[in-house]
Design a protein around this motif. Sequence first.
Motif, short mmCIF file in Angstrom:
data_model
loop_
_atom_site.label_atom_id
_atom_site.label_comp_id
_atom_site.label_asym_id
_atom_site.label_seq_id
_atom_site.Cartn_x
_atom_site.Cartn_y
_atom_site.Cartn_z
N VAL A 40 0.86 -1.18 0.00
CA VAL A 40 0.00 0.00 0.00
C VAL A 40 0.90 1.23 0.00
O VAL A 40 2.05 1.19 0.46
N GLN A 41 0.38 2.35 -0.53
CA GLN A 41 1.12 3.61 -0.51
C GLN A 41 0.49 4.57 0.48
O GLN A 41 -0.73 4.63 0.62
N ASP A 42 1.34 5.32 1.18
CA ASP A 42 0.88 6.34 2.11
C ASP A 42 0.70 7.64 1.33
O ASP A 42 1.68 8.25 0.88
N PRO A 43 -0.56 8.10 1.12
CA PRO A 43 -0.78 9.28 0.26
C PRO A 43 -0.05 10.54 0.71
O PRO A 43 0.53 11.24 -0.13
N PRO A 44 -0.04 10.91 2.00
CA PRO A 44 0.61 12.17 2.36
C PRO A 44 2.10 12.21 2.06
O PRO A 44 2.62 13.24 1.61
N SER A 45 2.79 11.10 2.28
CA SER A 45 4.24 11.09 2.10
C SER A 45 4.70 10.51 0.77
O SER A 45 5.84 10.73 0.35
N GLY A 46 3.83 9.74 0.12
CA GLY A 46 4.23 9.03 -1.09
C GLY A 46 5.04 7.79 -0.82
O GLY A 46 5.44 7.08 -1.75
N GLU A 47 5.28 7.49 0.45
CA GLU A 47 6.08 6.34 0.84
C GLU A 47 5.33 5.04 0.56
O GLU A 47 4.11 4.96 0.70
N TRP A 48 6.06 4.01 0.15
CA TRP A 48 5.47 2.69 -0.06
C TRP A 48 5.67 1.84 1.18
O TRP A 48 6.72 1.88 1.82
N LEU A 49 4.63 1.08 1.50
CA LEU A 49 4.61 0.27 2.72
C LEU A 49 4.34 -1.18 2.35
O LEU A 49 3.41 -1.47 1.60
N LEU A 50 5.14 -2.08 2.88
CA LEU A 50 4.94 -3.51 2.66
C LEU A 50 4.61 -4.15 4.00
O LEU A 50 5.49 -4.37 4.83
N TRP A 51 3.32 -4.41 4.19
CA TRP A 51 2.85 -5.02 5.43
C TRP A 51 2.99 -6.53 5.35
O TRP A 51 2.83 -7.14 4.28
N HIS A 52 3.27 -7.15 6.48
CA HIS A 52 3.36 -8.61 6.53
C HIS A 52 3.28 -9.07 7.97
O HIS A 52 3.42 -8.28 8.91
N ILE A 53 3.06 -10.35 8.17
CA ILE A 53 3.21 -10.97 9.48
C ILE A 53 4.52 -11.73 9.47
O ILE A 53 5.01 -12.16 8.43
N GLY A 54 5.10 -11.92 10.65
CA GLY A 54 6.41 -12.55 10.74
C GLY A 54 7.52 -11.52 10.63
O GLY A 54 7.45 -10.60 9.81
N SER A 55 8.56 -11.66 11.42
CA SER A 55 9.60 -10.63 11.52
C SER A 55 10.63 -10.70 10.41
O SER A 55 11.45 -9.79 10.27
N GLY A 56 10.64 -11.78 9.60
CA GLY A 56 11.62 -11.88 8.52
C GLY A 56 13.03 -12.12 9.01
O GLY A 56 13.99 -11.80 8.30
N GLN A 57 13.19 -12.69 10.19
CA GLN A 57 14.51 -12.83 10.79
C GLN A 57 14.89 -14.27 11.09
O GLN A 57 15.80 -14.53 11.89
#
Length: 476
Positions: free
Chosen positions: A184-201
């Motif tokens: 999803v993209q954050d409209p005010p900042s234009g930043e892209w966000l990748l949501w997920h479960i699990g820490s990836g570690q």
Amino acid sequence: MPSVLRTCMAAAALIVACGQCSAIKSHSSTTSSSDPSPPTAAKVLEPWHPPHGGAKCVTDWNCSLGGSCLDGKCVCDPWFTGLNCTYLNLQRAKPDAGLQVDGFHSWGGHASLDNASGKWFGYFSFMVRHCNLNSWTTNSGSVLATATEVDGPYTLYGHDDPSTLAPGSPALIVPPWSHNTYLVQDPPSGEWLLWHIGSGQTPPAQWKNCTSNDDSNENTVPPHRYALESGSWAGSGHTATATADPLIGDTFYVATAPTLKGPWNTSNTSFVSVNQPPNAGSKFWAIHKSNPAPFIFPNGTALVYFSSQNCPLGWPGALAPACIGVAVAPSWRGPYTAVGTTPVTAPESEDPSVFRDPRGNFHMLTNINNCHKHCPAGVACGGHAHSRDGLHWSDLHVGSFGPVITFTNGTTYNAAYVERPQVTQDTDGTPLAFFVGTGIGSYSNSVSWAQKFCTKELLAGGLCGPTAAAPGSPPP
């Protein structure tokens, strides 16, 4: 690479020609003869063309907000169909659509257009080391794949060899363990966000090794996705280890990037949790939360939809212990507070995804078949609910989308399961493509599938339709 569903389309065409069923071995994996329910052959179905609207109505609400109420009758938008405009209306599919990597399995995601390159950048949940979907708790990572068309075919970014995916690989954005990938993209900042479960570690040494033909878990009950109970995954017999993510089910993770293709900041991942409403007391229903699905308004106010155990006692229609809730925050970073003291829709459900159409109405798509309790394999069990504000919802219509795929040559294939629905939209809110995790012959023999939504131009030609069999059709 060979396309899983190209094989299915060819088999379906053979059935039409010969009048008999041909068994399909799909995606370098087989289905055990002990499996009682998943279909292992293409089933010939006549493409279903339900009425495109026509139900009596008083307001647009009676048309599932998927159309307008004009002169007392529903007139559906091109991307919805049925008397009350509640079924997804999709174009016929090409067999190599979505993300299909021979010998590997994935489980949903969706894409956005990168204007600089003109390519579609898709983020998907992908099982590394040839493991099937039943290894999602150890081997799922979040990958980047690209395509020239919104429905694919998608290939791993950087032409990564899927056999060599490791931390630092261009295509492996968040390593295992990460799942439920949602862009999803954050409209005010234009930043892209990748949501997920699990820490990836999870260290690579602890990733499971499988073979391209490993179907040892093909027909087992999928591991439960909510909580560790008594040292095992609830409802599965999958033993937890000391390396299991201790925050599974109650914390969501968000990687950030300045552009659609990165670079992604995964070393300083944000943590998102949901607080219960102040008036909920000690018996708030949402105990273990999962499946985050964010929606961010132009002013930055954020909603996150989630599934959670347990549904309240006596919740209407619930056959499995997971329902949908929503939380609100002043920005995507939180803090999030759950809205209300009960789920927002019925019956039970998981895997929520929400989009807003060009008229400003909200649509929620879900998998009602959590724990595979509500519908047998091969039967449409996707849910569609509608809302005017994103907070107050209708009940879910069961069967708004399902596992019936009609290909461009007119043949039809009945897959086993579809879950993890997500939608890619144009800049004006028009739905462009529907993405879903699809179990081809069984739950764990999975790919990430995509189909374009219908358009005004295609409606008249009868080349669109739902991904469900006509009511009253015999089970697959």
